[in-house]
Design a protein around this motif. Sequence first.
Motif, PDB file in Angstrom:
ATOM      1  N   VAL A 166      -4.529 -39.050   6.327  1.00 36.96           N
ATOM      2  CA  VAL A 166      -4.368 -38.011   5.302  1.00 36.96           C
ATOM      3  C   VAL A 166      -5.716 -37.317   5.191  1.00 36.96           C
ATOM      4  CG1 VAL A 166      -3.574 -37.480   2.978  1.00 36.96           C
ATOM      5  CG2 VAL A 166      -2.746 -39.539   4.122  1.00 36.96           C
ATOM      6  N   ARG A 167      -5.936 -36.266   5.963  1.00 36.69           N
ATOM      7  CA  ARG A 167      -7.247 -35.614   6.038  1.00 36.69           C
ATOM      8  C   ARG A 167      -7.361 -34.383   5.141  1.00 36.69           C
ATOM      9  NH1 ARG A 167      -9.841 -37.787  10.580  1.00 36.69           N
ATOM     10  NH2 ARG A 167      -8.464 -38.758  12.092  1.00 36.69           N
ATOM     11  N   SER A 168      -6.252 -33.937   4.541  1.00 32.53           N
ATOM     12  CA  SER A 168      -6.295 -32.731   3.724  1.00 32.53           C
ATOM     13  C   SER A 168      -5.200 -32.805   2.675  1.00 32.53           C
ATOM     14  CB  SER A 168      -6.127 -31.476   4.572  1.00 32.53           C
ATOM     15  OG  SER A 168      -4.845 -31.469   5.185  1.00 32.53           O
ATOM     16  N   ALA A 169      -5.294 -31.895   1.709  1.00 29.74           N
ATOM     17  CA  ALA A 169      -4.267 -31.829   0.674  1.00 29.74           C
ATOM     18  C   ALA A 169      -2.924 -31.407   1.266  1.00 29.74           C
ATOM     19  CB  ALA A 169      -4.705 -30.860  -0.421  1.00 29.74           C
ATOM     20  N   ALA A 170      -2.938 -30.538   2.296  1.00 28.98           N
ATOM     21  CA  ALA A 170      -1.683 -30.125   2.924  1.00 28.98           C
ATOM     22  C   ALA A 170      -1.001 -31.305   3.601  1.00 28.98           C
ATOM     23  CB  ALA A 170      -1.945 -29.004   3.930  1.00 28.98           C
ATOM     24  N   GLU A 171      -1.763 -32.137   4.271  1.00 24.69           N
ATOM     25  CA  GLU A 171      -1.177 -33.295   4.935  1.00 24.69           C
ATOM     26  C   GLU A 171      -0.657 -34.297   3.912  1.00 24.69           C
ATOM     27  OE1 GLU A 171      -2.116 -35.390   9.137  1.00 24.69           O
ATOM     28  OE2 GLU A 171      -3.821 -35.147   7.776  1.00 24.69           O
ATOM     29  N   SER A 172      -1.365 -34.439   2.804  1.00 26.07           N
ATOM     30  CA  SER A 172      -0.882 -35.314   1.744  1.00 26.07           C
ATOM     31  C   SER A 172       0.438 -34.801   1.176  1.00 26.07           C
ATOM     32  CB  SER A 172      -1.934 -35.417   0.641  1.00 26.07           C
ATOM     33  OG  SER A 172      -1.462 -36.169  -0.446  1.00 26.07           O
ATOM     34  N   ALA A 173       0.566 -33.461   1.037  1.00 25.65           N
ATOM     35  CA  ALA A 173       1.811 -32.896   0.516  1.00 25.65           C
ATOM     36  C   ALA A 173       2.972 -33.154   1.469  1.00 25.65           C
ATOM     37  CB  ALA A 173       1.637 -31.398   0.282  1.00 25.65           C
ATOM     38  N   ARG A 174       2.730 -33.098   2.786  1.00 28.03           N
ATOM     39  CA  ARG A 174       3.809 -33.367   3.751  1.00 28.03           C
ATOM     40  C   ARG A 174       4.294 -34.815   3.634  1.00 28.03           C
ATOM     41  NH1 ARG A 174       0.345 -30.466   7.584  1.00 28.03           N
ATOM     42  NH2 ARG A 174       1.020 -28.287   7.647  1.00 28.03           N
ATOM     43  N   LEU A 175       3.364 -35.754   3.501  1.00 29.88           N
ATOM     44  CA  LEU A 175       3.773 -37.156   3.391  1.00 29.88           C
ATOM     45  C   LEU A 175       4.537 -37.398   2.093  1.00 29.88           C
ATOM     46  CD1 LEU A 175       0.596 -38.999   4.757  1.00 29.88           C
ATOM     47  CD2 LEU A 175       2.778 -38.622   5.902  1.00 29.88           C
ATOM     48  N   ARG A 176       4.092 -36.771   1.005  1.00 28.25           N
ATOM     49  CA  ARG A 176       4.839 -36.934  -0.245  1.00 28.25           C
ATOM     50  C   ARG A 176       6.240 -36.320  -0.130  1.00 28.25           C
ATOM     51  NH1 ARG A 176       1.630 -38.219  -4.807  1.00 28.25           N
ATOM     52  NH2 ARG A 176      -0.587 -38.396  -4.324  1.00 28.25           N
ATOM     53  N   GLU A 177       6.345 -35.185   0.594  1.00 31.48           N
ATOM     54  CA  GLU A 177       7.667 -34.577   0.811  1.00 31.48           C
ATOM     55  C   GLU A 177       8.558 -35.506   1.624  1.00 31.48           C
ATOM     56  OE1 GLU A 177       9.626 -30.642   3.010  1.00 31.48           O
ATOM     57  OE2 GLU A 177       7.434 -30.852   2.826  1.00 31.48           O
ATOM     58  N   LEU A 178       7.971 -36.154   2.620  1.00 31.82           N
ATOM     59  CA  LEU A 178       8.741 -37.093   3.433  1.00 31.82           C
ATOM     60  C   LEU A 178       9.246 -38.260   2.601  1.00 31.82           C
ATOM     61  CD1 LEU A 178       9.719 -38.138   6.195  1.00 31.82           C
ATOM     62  CD2 LEU A 178       7.440 -39.117   6.544  1.00 31.82           C
ATOM     63  N   LEU A 179       8.385 -38.814   1.734  1.00 30.15           N
ATOM     64  CA  LEU A 179       8.809 -39.931   0.888  1.00 30.15           C
ATOM     65  C   LEU A 179       9.874 -39.475  -0.105  1.00 30.15           C
ATOM     66  CD1 LEU A 179       5.357 -41.640   0.165  1.00 30.15           C
ATOM     67  CD2 LEU A 179       7.078 -42.307   1.842  1.00 30.15           C
ATOM     68  N   ALA A 180       9.723 -38.254  -0.614  1.00 31.19           N
ATOM     69  CA  ALA A 180      10.726 -37.764  -1.568  1.00 31.19           C
ATOM     70  C   ALA A 180      12.070 -37.537  -0.883  1.00 31.19           C
ATOM     71  CB  ALA A 180      10.225 -36.471  -2.213  1.00 31.19           C
ATOM     72  N   THR A 181      12.051 -36.983   0.349  1.00 32.88           N
ATOM     73  CA  THR A 181      13.302 -36.765   1.082  1.00 32.88           C
ATOM     74  C   THR A 181      14.003 -38.090   1.364  1.00 32.88           C
ATOM     75  OG1 THR A 181      12.345 -34.782   2.105  1.00 32.88           O
ATOM     76  CG2 THR A 181      14.291 -35.752   3.165  1.00 32.88           C
ATOM     77  N   ALA A 182      13.230 -39.100   1.676  1.00 31.97           N
ATOM     78  CA  ALA A 182      13.793 -40.418   1.959  1.00 31.97           C
ATOM     79  C   ALA A 182      14.098 -41.198   0.686  1.00 31.97           C
ATOM     80  CB  ALA A 182      12.837 -41.217   2.837  1.00 31.97           C
ATOM     81  N   ARG A 183      13.707 -40.635  -0.494  1.00 29.72           N
ATOM     82  CA  ARG A 183      13.889 -41.314  -1.770  1.00 29.72           C
ATOM     83  C   ARG A 183      13.251 -42.696  -1.751  1.00 29.72           C
ATOM     84  NH1 ARG A 183      20.187 -39.778  -3.361  1.00 29.72           N
ATOM     85  NH2 ARG A 183      19.915 -37.490  -3.299  1.00 29.72           N
ATOM     86  N   TRP A 184      12.034 -42.710  -1.260  1.00 29.02           N
ATOM     87  CA  TRP A 184      11.285 -43.978  -1.169  1.00 29.02           C
ATOM     88  C   TRP A 184      10.231 -44.000  -2.275  1.00 29.02           C
ATOM     89  CZ3 TRP A 184      11.985 -48.482   0.985  1.00 29.02           C
ATOM     90  CH2 TRP A 184      10.919 -49.378   1.092  1.00 29.02           C
ATOM     91  N   LEU A 217       3.984 -45.477   7.599  1.00 27.26           N
ATOM     92  CA  LEU A 217       4.040 -44.064   7.967  1.00 27.26           C
ATOM     93  C   LEU A 217       3.303 -43.845   9.284  1.00 27.26           C
ATOM     94  CD1 LEU A 217       3.230 -42.640   4.440  1.00 27.26           C
ATOM     95  CD2 LEU A 217       5.396 -42.281   5.641  1.00 27.26           C
ATOM     96  N   CYS A 218       3.937 -43.119  10.214  1.00 24.36           N
ATOM     97  CA  CYS A 218       3.326 -42.797  11.507  1.00 24.36           C
ATOM     98  C   CYS A 218       3.156 -41.281  11.628  1.00 24.36           C
ATOM     99  CB  CYS A 218       4.189 -43.291  12.671  1.00 24.36           C
ATOM    100  SG  CYS A 218       4.379 -45.080  12.757  1.00 24.36           S
ATOM    101  N   LYS A 219       2.195 -40.897  12.489  1.00 31.05           N
ATOM    102  CA  LYS A 219       1.995 -39.482  12.803  1.00 31.05           C
ATOM    103  C   LYS A 219       1.934 -39.318  14.319  1.00 31.05           C
ATOM    104  CE  LYS A 219      -1.176 -35.566  12.319  1.00 31.05           C
ATOM    105  NZ  LYS A 219      -2.454 -35.059  11.780  1.00 31.05           N
ATOM    106  N   PHE A 220       2.630 -38.253  14.807  1.00 27.18           N
ATOM    107  CA  PHE A 220       2.655 -37.935  16.229  1.00 27.18           C
ATOM    108  C   PHE A 220       2.280 -36.468  16.375  1.00 27.18           C
ATOM    109  CE2 PHE A 220       5.818 -41.133  15.208  1.00 27.18           C
ATOM    110  CZ  PHE A 220       5.482 -42.179  16.061  1.00 27.18           C
ATOM    111  N   SER A 221       1.306 -36.190  17.204  1.00 26.21           N
ATOM    112  CA  SER A 221       0.800 -34.822  17.381  1.00 26.21           C
ATOM    113  C   SER A 221       1.334 -34.231  18.688  1.00 26.21           C
ATOM    114  CB  SER A 221      -0.731 -34.821  17.404  1.00 26.21           C
ATOM    115  OG  SER A 221      -1.238 -35.311  16.179  1.00 26.21           O
ATOM    116  N   PHE A 222       1.574 -32.910  18.667  1.00 26.58           N
ATOM    117  CA  PHE A 222       2.134 -32.211  19.820  1.00 26.58           C
ATOM    118  C   PHE A 222       1.460 -30.845  19.965  1.00 26.58           C
ATOM    119  CE2 PHE A 222       5.384 -35.060  18.206  1.00 26.58           C
ATOM    120  CZ  PHE A 222       5.786 -35.740  19.344  1.00 26.58           C
ATOM    121  N   GLN A 223       1.686 -30.236  21.117  1.00 24.93           N
ATOM    122  CA  GLN A 223       1.119 -28.917  21.373  1.00 24.93           C
ATOM    123  C   GLN A 223       1.807 -27.839  20.562  1.00 24.93           C
ATOM    124  OE1 GLN A 223       1.246 -28.224  25.565  1.00 24.93           O
ATOM    125  NE2 GLN A 223      -0.153 -29.905  26.063  1.00 24.93           N
ATOM    126  N   GLY A 224       3.066 -28.004  20.278  1.00 22.97           N
ATOM    127  CA  GLY A 224       3.801 -26.992  19.536  1.00 22.97           C
ATOM    128  C   GLY A 224       5.206 -27.455  19.224  1.00 22.97           C
TER     129      GLY A 224
END
Length: 576
Positions: free
Chosen positions: A60-78, A157-164
């Motif tokens: 979690v290197r930025s506030a934007a990345e933190s928001a994505r993880l919180r969105e993921l947890l909310a979508t999963a209702r975790w 929680l895992c993260k996978f990076s891609f070119q696009g």
Amino acid sequence: MAALRPLLLLLLLLPAWRCGGEDVEVLCADSACYTLHRNESTWKNAQERCRDNGGNLAPVRSAAESARLRELLATARWAGPAWLGLALPRGQCVQPQEPLRGFSWVAGGEPGNFSEWASEPADTCVSARCASLRPPGPHGPGGWSDRACRNPLPAFLCKFSFQGMCGLLPLAGRGSVTYSTPFGVRTSRLAAAPFGTLAEVQCEGGGRSPFAVCKGPLAGGGFAWHPPGPLCPVACGHLNGGCQQRCLDGPGESPRCACHPGYVLAADMASCVPEDSCHPNPCQGSCRPLPGGFECGCEPGYALAADGRGCSDVDECESGPCQHQCRNIPGGFQCHCRPGYRPAGPAGRHCHDVDECAQPHACPQLCINIPGSFRCACRPGFQRQPGGDSCLDVDECLRDLCPGACRNFPGGYECLCPPGSIRDGDGHGCSPGETIPNSIPQSSSIIPQISSIPQSSGITPQSSSSIPQSSSSIPQSSSSIPGTAPIPWTTSIPRTPGMPTGGLGAGSDEHSADGPRLLLYYIVGSLVAILLLLAFALALVACRKRAAKREKPPAKNAADNYCWVPEQPESRGERR
């Protein structure tokens, strides 16, 4: 090519089989995908699972990345905790002053300044500690917390990076799409698919199930499905063939989409975008249209991300622009000075020392300014009070600095010189002066008269070259003690040339300056001499009285009434 298609499908589906039966939620955005795995494991086992699929436990290197993880947890209702990719190895200490408190990301890279600790980690240097993320809820606002790495958690929680990324696969008719991602997850809920994702389409009404692969980059930039779609083609008469604007079909041809003048087909080959590809702006920053595409730019303080559209903050503090301390902020940085300094120069990059001694009452006596601070001191003759800044007087007289008497005063001392000595200019010593005789000057106004010892009070003035002498003895009178020898008494005082006298007021400047003190010494000496003479006279009187008592005649007795007659010689003529 047709023969390789089943083999390609098999290779893409193999990673999905490794997650068979596991409940995984996926969120893809920009150039990364995040997964939530509801599987109880320790931090080490969770990292191995993420690494086996080509990623790491999520940073979690930025506030934007933190928001994505919180969105993921909310979508999963975790609502429970989940492991993050943040750990403190055994043997390293917690650093309370650092944003990550001494922890580091397992994915590597710079630690950054972003932190979201819900509670401070345990202060330790001997045990491994790992971080987890808890979403906000009834227990609090959520955030990071640390715990022992060997204790299992129910999710990670895992993260996978891609070119696009590719957008949603367009469908002309009704159907469903199942995406098989390169990190081994099969799902039908994706807003964007990473490069290398295989899309399996199930069209309504049966028939052949087409496939598409996210490929790229394209000539104009970005990534697109191949074949581009729309899949599940239908006649243009049904829902416009799945096209946004125009649907074209001809004899022996499958329906295809087209756009009105001023618009061009997008990468999904179904929707249309303006020929000016910068409207709407597909970039996070600025956009510059190019033939067949566009080019993104970023504001100062940001750099273009790897996907060519987003902007990431530049950490200017890495170049050391500040003299003391630097704090990176989105799009810029801030310089801070250490205590005792104030910002100076352009943008406050330099630091100047603050002169604390210029403030009133900084110290009780003396103030010494030093870089970043100040120090209090005491004037000569004073010393610092232990445990404080106040100054106490030093009693120099305790060190026997004077040949005679000593007088202490705040901040110094002075010597009281005996007769015959002259005090030095600084008052800290005595120097030999002119010789002063031991005789006591006497005048009618100084020497007191004693009634029992009459004495001549007249003094004949003489010149400085002669030595006057006069004497008188104590006369015997009815009031004097019988048998007392006369006591000689000198009434005139010999005077040494150059010696000051009380009535003449002559002498040098030194004698004039010490005149009152010498006069006091003379008076005291005269009184002492008189008292000694009086004591001597009283002792002599007492001795004579004791002698007189011993010489008294003895008391009379009966024999005192008789007279003794001398024996007469016998008459020679008488005979018997």
